[in-house]
Scaffold this motif. Sequence first.
Motif, short mmCIF file in Angstrom:
data_model
loop_
_atom_site.label_atom_id
_atom_site.label_comp_id
_atom_site.label_asym_id
_atom_site.label_seq_id
_atom_site.Cartn_x
_atom_site.Cartn_y
_atom_site.Cartn_z
N PRO A 326 4.72 -5.49 2.64
CA PRO A 326 4.53 -5.57 4.09
C PRO A 326 5.78 -5.90 4.88
N GLY A 327 6.81 -6.42 4.22
CA GLY A 327 7.96 -6.90 4.97
C GLY A 327 9.17 -6.01 4.99
N THR A 328 9.45 -5.33 3.85
CA THR A 328 10.71 -4.60 3.76
C THR A 328 10.60 -3.15 3.30
N SER A 329 9.41 -2.69 2.90
CA SER A 329 9.28 -1.29 2.49
C SER A 329 7.83 -0.84 2.59
N PRO A 330 7.31 -0.65 3.81
CA PRO A 330 5.89 -0.30 3.99
C PRO A 330 5.63 1.20 3.85
N PHE A 331 6.02 1.78 2.71
CA PHE A 331 5.96 3.23 2.54
C PHE A 331 5.13 3.60 1.31
N ALA A 332 4.02 4.30 1.54
CA ALA A 332 3.14 4.71 0.45
C ALA A 332 3.33 6.19 0.14
N ASP A 333 4.57 6.59 -0.11
CA ASP A 333 4.88 7.99 -0.40
C ASP A 333 6.05 8.02 -1.38
N LEU A 334 5.76 8.28 -2.64
CA LEU A 334 6.81 8.26 -3.65
C LEU A 334 7.76 9.44 -3.51
N THR A 335 7.27 10.59 -3.02
CA THR A 335 8.18 11.73 -2.83
C THR A 335 9.17 11.45 -1.69
N MET A 336 8.77 10.65 -0.70
CA MET A 336 9.72 10.26 0.33
C MET A 336 10.84 9.39 -0.27
N MET A 337 10.50 8.56 -1.26
CA MET A 337 11.52 7.77 -1.94
C MET A 337 12.47 8.68 -2.73
N MET A 338 11.94 9.77 -3.28
CA MET A 338 12.81 10.73 -3.95
C MET A 338 13.81 11.32 -2.97
N ASN A 339 13.32 11.68 -1.78
CA ASN A 339 14.20 12.21 -0.74
C ASN A 339 15.25 11.19 -0.34
#
Length: 417
Positions: A326-339
Amino acid sequence: MESSYDLTLVNARLVSMTPNDQGYQVSSPKTLQIKSGKIVAISNSEAVSASPLKPEEQSKVVYNCKGKLVTPGLIDCHTHLIFAGNRSNEFEMRLKGVPYTEIAKQGGGILSTVHATRNATVDQLTELAVPRLTGLMQTGVTSVEVKSGYGLTLKDEIKMLRSAKALEHHAHIKVETTLLAAHAVPPEFKDNADRYIDLVCQEIIPLVAEENLASSVDVFCESIGFNLEQTEKVFQAAKQNGLHVKGHTEQLSNLGGSALTAHYSGLSVDHIEFLDSSGVEALASSNTVATLLPGAFYFLRETQLPPIELLRKHNVPMAIATDFNPGTSPFADLTMMMNMGCTLFGLTPEEALRGVTCHAAQALGHSTTRGQIKTGFDADLAIWDIPHPADLSYQVGVPRLATRIVDGVLCLGGEQS
């Protein structure tokens, strides 16, 4: 006649992610045959079509991939999915120039999440986590690691781990749990972190091991977390209780936490922006995975890049994860992390895909059963409507997932087909 297989995939173009040079190459159309949750046979589609028995006569279920790409199911090997509360107001405050110290004084920061999590029940925590998990599954995730760390008491850390394990009853996914009681010094111990570490080592870790609530123990080894001596005490207790170790290390400074984790044969060290050459060499000697968390790097607007070239030079496997929190990486998309791994850290699309398949599996201790399309491995797969595996790192937000397969069962999102 009883079917020989539970599921057969036909006309599947495989991206196997095996360690050899062919692992990233797209295969000619193949047929995969699956039984009891395992891949038991891979053959050319032509060979199967020439068989005396048709695929539908050999298998209970046949799925025609129609030339779509099939990769191993994606693995998110570092998340904090279980928590209560909402910190979007802090995000807005920071962007208006309010310093973190002031936000903390007003009851914000990690302790606000701790307070809300302590006040939530197991069922409430699970219910809150399901939409986050759904977001991950919609981007092809079939295995996810979930850490505790927002309870910071024996009762509340146990509650978080039980909630994480309950996610498997709400969605078709594999959940790996990690104890992160050494995430922050709780308010009750603000002047005595050593005493809190004693509690973690003497009470929390033994109970977690006894009740089989986690497979690993993690520590935030950092100037605002726990020092090397405290971290080593936790690692020793974990090992004594038969648990793997992992480390949140070298995110904000270089304390040597990665080398310490490697010394204890840690599965992974995560963040690692300030990792130096001696730390990289320690990882290489222990085969510890370096897990990159570009979402936190992006969200915090960091500038210190992890040592990608050094990791490449020493052949240290690199995983990528969302670090959903909740504080530093509120992203539920692993393909976005690949990008982000490609655009921010300079990874190649192949490195990014390996980072969420075979290397992520290694970071969870499953390198011989997950993360590759190979006979004998778990039938955890993602089927994509894309022409090339680089598309997974290239585009964000365009629906590409046709279906997931978890333990040999066809499913899309959290539902069984």
